[in-house]
Design a protein around this motif. Structure first.
Motif, mmCIF file in Angstrom:
data_model
loop_
_atom_site.group_PDB
_atom_site.id
_atom_site.type_symbol
_atom_site.label_atom_id
_atom_site.label_comp_id
_atom_site.label_asym_id
_atom_site.label_seq_id
_atom_site.Cartn_x
_atom_site.Cartn_y
_atom_site.Cartn_z
ATOM 1 N N ILE A 23 0.838 -1.190 0.088
ATOM 2 C CA ILE A 23 -0.145 -0.094 -0.036
ATOM 3 C C ILE A 23 0.796 1.145 -0.064
ATOM 4 O O ILE A 23 0.449 2.190 0.274
ATOM 5 N N ASP A 24 2.122 1.185 -0.164
ATOM 6 C CA ASP A 24 3.233 2.329 -0.084
ATOM 7 C C ASP A 24 2.568 3.322 -1.062
ATOM 8 O O ASP A 24 2.982 4.657 -0.797
ATOM 9 N N VAL B 196 1.417 2.187 -12.079
ATOM 10 C CA VAL B 196 -0.063 2.859 -12.240
ATOM 11 C C VAL B 196 -0.698 1.833 -11.079
ATOM 12 O O VAL B 196 -0.689 0.475 -10.860
HETATM 13 C C1 EPZ Z 1 -7.936 -3.235 -8.065
HETATM 14 O O1 EPZ Z 1 -7.148 -3.467 -6.975
HETATM 15 C C2 EPZ Z 1 -9.052 -3.986 -8.208
HETATM 16 N N1 EPZ Z 1 -9.831 -3.835 -6.826
HETATM 17 C C3 EPZ Z 1 -8.820 -5.491 -8.544
HETATM 18 O O2 EPZ Z 1 -9.878 -6.302 -8.586
HETATM 19 C C4 EPZ Z 1 -7.879 -5.388 -9.754
HETATM 20 O O3 EPZ Z 1 -7.220 -6.609 -10.011
HETATM 21 C C5 EPZ Z 1 -6.689 -4.343 -9.659
HETATM 22 O O4 EPZ Z 1 -7.148 -2.906 -9.414
HETATM 23 C C6 EPZ Z 1 -5.872 -4.127 -11.120
HETATM 24 O O5 EPZ Z 1 -6.886 -3.739 -12.129
HETATM 25 C C7 EPZ Z 1 -10.773 -3.146 -6.654
HETATM 26 O O6 EPZ Z 1 -10.892 -2.115 -7.384
HETATM 27 C C8 EPZ Z 1 -11.442 -3.047 -5.604
HETATM 28 P P1 EPZ Z 1 -3.840 -1.883 -7.967
HETATM 29 P P2 EPZ Z 1 -6.042 -2.478 -6.468
HETATM 30 O O7 EPZ Z 1 -3.230 -1.026 -6.889
HETATM 31 O O8 EPZ Z 1 -6.295 -1.240 -6.535
HETATM 32 C C9 EPZ Z 1 0.965 -2.570 -7.118
HETATM 33 C C10 EPZ Z 1 -11.075 -8.357 -8.585
HETATM 34 O O9 EPZ Z 1 -10.697 -9.526 -8.747
HETATM 35 N N2 EPZ Z 1 0.839 -1.756 -6.023
HETATM 36 O O10 EPZ Z 1 -4.179 -1.439 -9.294
HETATM 37 O O11 EPZ Z 1 -5.600 -3.254 -5.054
HETATM 38 C C11 EPZ Z 1 0.081 -3.978 -6.784
HETATM 39 O O12 EPZ Z 1 0.603 -4.848 -6.025
HETATM 40 C C12 EPZ Z 1 -9.818 -7.499 -7.870
HETATM 41 O O13 EPZ Z 1 -12.224 -7.835 -8.655
HETATM 42 C C13 EPZ Z 1 1.793 -1.368 -5.133
HETATM 43 O O14 EPZ Z 1 2.948 -1.882 -5.476
HETATM 44 O O15 EPZ Z 1 -4.774 -2.921 -7.585
HETATM 45 C C14 EPZ Z 1 -0.135 -4.493 -8.252
HETATM 46 O O16 EPZ Z 1 0.988 -5.117 -8.799
HETATM 47 C C15 EPZ Z 1 -8.554 -8.391 -7.536
HETATM 48 N N3 EPZ Z 1 1.937 -0.499 -4.239
HETATM 49 C C16 EPZ Z 1 -0.183 -3.247 -9.043
HETATM 50 O O17 EPZ Z 1 0.425 -2.191 -8.280
HETATM 51 C C17 EPZ Z 1 0.648 0.125 -3.905
HETATM 52 O O18 EPZ Z 1 0.432 0.972 -2.925
HETATM 53 C C18 EPZ Z 1 -1.530 -2.764 -9.241
HETATM 54 O O19 EPZ Z 1 -2.444 -2.891 -8.162
HETATM 55 C C19 EPZ Z 1 -0.665 -0.248 -4.406
HETATM 56 C C20 EPZ Z 1 -0.232 -1.092 -5.688
#
Ligand code: EPZ
Length: 426
Positions: free
Chosen positions: A130-131, A169
């Motif tokens: 969540i960084d 992103v």
């Molecule tokens: C959203 O999750 C969706 N969830 C996910 O849907 C979806 O898979 C994902 O976006 C990607 O499209 C909701 O909207 C509730 P991210 P989110 O932050 O926001 C990295 C489903 O099946 N990251 O876009 O948590 C992360 O680890 C779910 O409906 C960091 O490194 O996804 C990932 O590799 C599952 N640091 C990438 O970014 C951070 O602080 C994208 O994650 C945040 C993310």
């Protein structure tokens, strides 16, 4: 725990109504924390995650009232009113159930000047840090303390606004930052912001509540903070992942369905992948028609942030490709552990080999029913799809994953000819 039992091999035919989008709803609900006036959301899907998020809001002292729609109808209308915020703590027992709880951080901070949110931790699809949420909020003027198991964010005197360029992103971090910036004292600029349709839905709802946001739909969002937001009535967008999943159901069963309410514009990369595999997809006045072509062909796919192919469609498209002619390579670039459906599909006769972030799928002539275990929401759907096409009976256990994201799945699939039932495990 319930199970889904499918007797496969029946081509689907008919109309499937598409529900409101879970992932849009989960970022629209916390917008209610930004105003003391009511926010009414229409077309909210009836899902476990939406109920859990409602409980989280109640925990902050927010009222959630569901209007009396009949249980036969899909979707609900919910009025959320945060005239007083009685607690700024998002407790672990709710955050652990639903990661999207973290989306109260930005709005609580903006409205109440502080928020304590327990850390969601990793989950089945990856570590999910969540960084970026925290860095973006710091750039807007928040102080963040990370303690054992929770983070406390404060903005004494309110957020000032600021500039932040996301190093990668992130949908959730963009959402938190946008919801915080709309009530900041000054202007903010968020660069390399996520452009997913759910972010557009969020921005449109905030604008309806009086926010000033420029660049909606692009990767640069310029936000002029306002002193107060007001109430609004907003309709949740259709669920593009649900629509894409049912498109795969038509394709894998050799069927033909109309996805009523689906929005083609949000499904660009999914439609392109389906067409490349030989599936016919056409826009209709009410949504999208999807028909399996003569035969499915293998294709190469790579997930990417929007407008690229959604990671949330990877498992379902892979299930479809297990029955395509030739081989397919599927590469997952968003989450590091999102192939947990592979061993289950292999138990049903699929020929799939994992190699790092890619898999090689060699199409087979048929799948056979088996007892399989759902590991996360989209993985579960891929097993349902395989079961719809397989010979014999497939039992999918741990159905609670499906209940988080697919509104009345068995009902929608039975109505188009699938032999699918829920069994209670008692
Ligand atoms: C959203 O999750 C969706 N969830 C996910 O849907 C979806 O898979 C994902 O976006 C990607 O499209 C909701 O909207 C509730 P991210 P989110 O932050 O926001 C990295 C489903 O099946 N990251 O876009 O948590 C992360 O680890 C779910 O409906 C960091 O490194 O996804 C990932 O590799 C599952 N640091 C990438 O970014 C951070 O602080 C994208 O994650 C945040 C993310």
């Amino acid at each position: 725990m319930d199970k889904i039992v499918i007797r496969g091999g029946k081509p689907l035919s008919g109309r499937i109504p598409i529900s409101g989008a879970k992932n849009a709803a989960l970022t629209l609900m916390p917008c209610a924390l930004l105003t003391d006036e009511p926010l009414t959301l229409r077309n909210l899907p009836r899902l476990a995650d939406i109920d859990t998020f409602g409980h989280l809001l109640n925990n902050h002292g927010v009222s959630t009232t569901i209007e009396g729609t009949s249980p036969d109808e899909f979707g609900r209308v919910m009025t959320i009113r945060a005239n007083r915020i009685t607690s700024t703590v998002a407790p672990f027992d709710i955050v652990r159930k639903i990661r999207a709880s973290f989306l109260v951080l930005g709005p609580l901070l903006a409205r109440a000047g502080e928020a304590t949110v327990w850390l969601p931790g990793g989950d089945a699809i990856g570590g999910r840090p969540i960084d970026l949420h925290l860095e973006a909020l710091k750039a807007l003027g928040a102080s963040i303390d990370v303690a054992a198991g929770y983070i406390k964010a404060t903005a004494k005197g309110g957020l000032g606004g600021g500039r932040y360029r996301f190093p990668m992103v992130s949908v959730g971090a963009t959402e938190n930052a946008v919801m915080a910036a709309v009530l900041a004292r000054g202007a903010s600029c968020l660069e390399n912001a996520a452009r997913e349709p759910e972010i557009i839905d969020l921005c449109k709802c905030l604008v309806a509540m009086g926010a000033r946001i420029d660049g909606v739909g692009t990767d640069t969002l310029r936000i002029e903070g306002v002193r107060d937001l007001h109430g609004a009535t907003y309709t949740v967008m259709p669920d593009r992942i649900e629509a894409g999943s049912y498109a795969c159901a038509a394709a894998i069963t050799g069927g033909k369905v109309e996805l009523v309410g689906a929005e083609a514009a949000d499904l660009g990369a999914t439609i392109a992948a389906l067409r490349a595999a030989g599936v016919e997809v056409t826009a209709t006045p009410e949504g999208l028609a999807v028909a399996s072509g003569d035969a499915l062909s293998g294709i190469d796919l790579e997930t990417a942030p929007y407008p690229g192919l959604a990671t949330d469609m990877q498992a379902q498209l892979m299930a479809m490709l297990t029955l395509a002619k030739g081989s397919s390579r599927v590469t997952e670039t968003i989450f590091e552990n999102r192939f947990r459906h592979v061993p289950e599909l292999v138990r049903m006769g699929a020929d799939i080999t994992v190699s790092g972030r890619s898999v090689l799928v060699n199409g087979v002539a048929a799948l056979r029913g088996a007892s399989v275990v759902a590991t996360d929401l989209r993985a579960s759907m891929s097993l349902v799809l395989a079961g719809l096409a397989a010979s014999g009976e497939t039992t999918v256990s741990r159905v609670y994953h499906l209940d988080r994201g697919y509104e009345r799945l068995e009902e929608k699939l039975s109505a188009v000819g699938a032999d699918i039932e829920r069994h209670s495990d008692d």
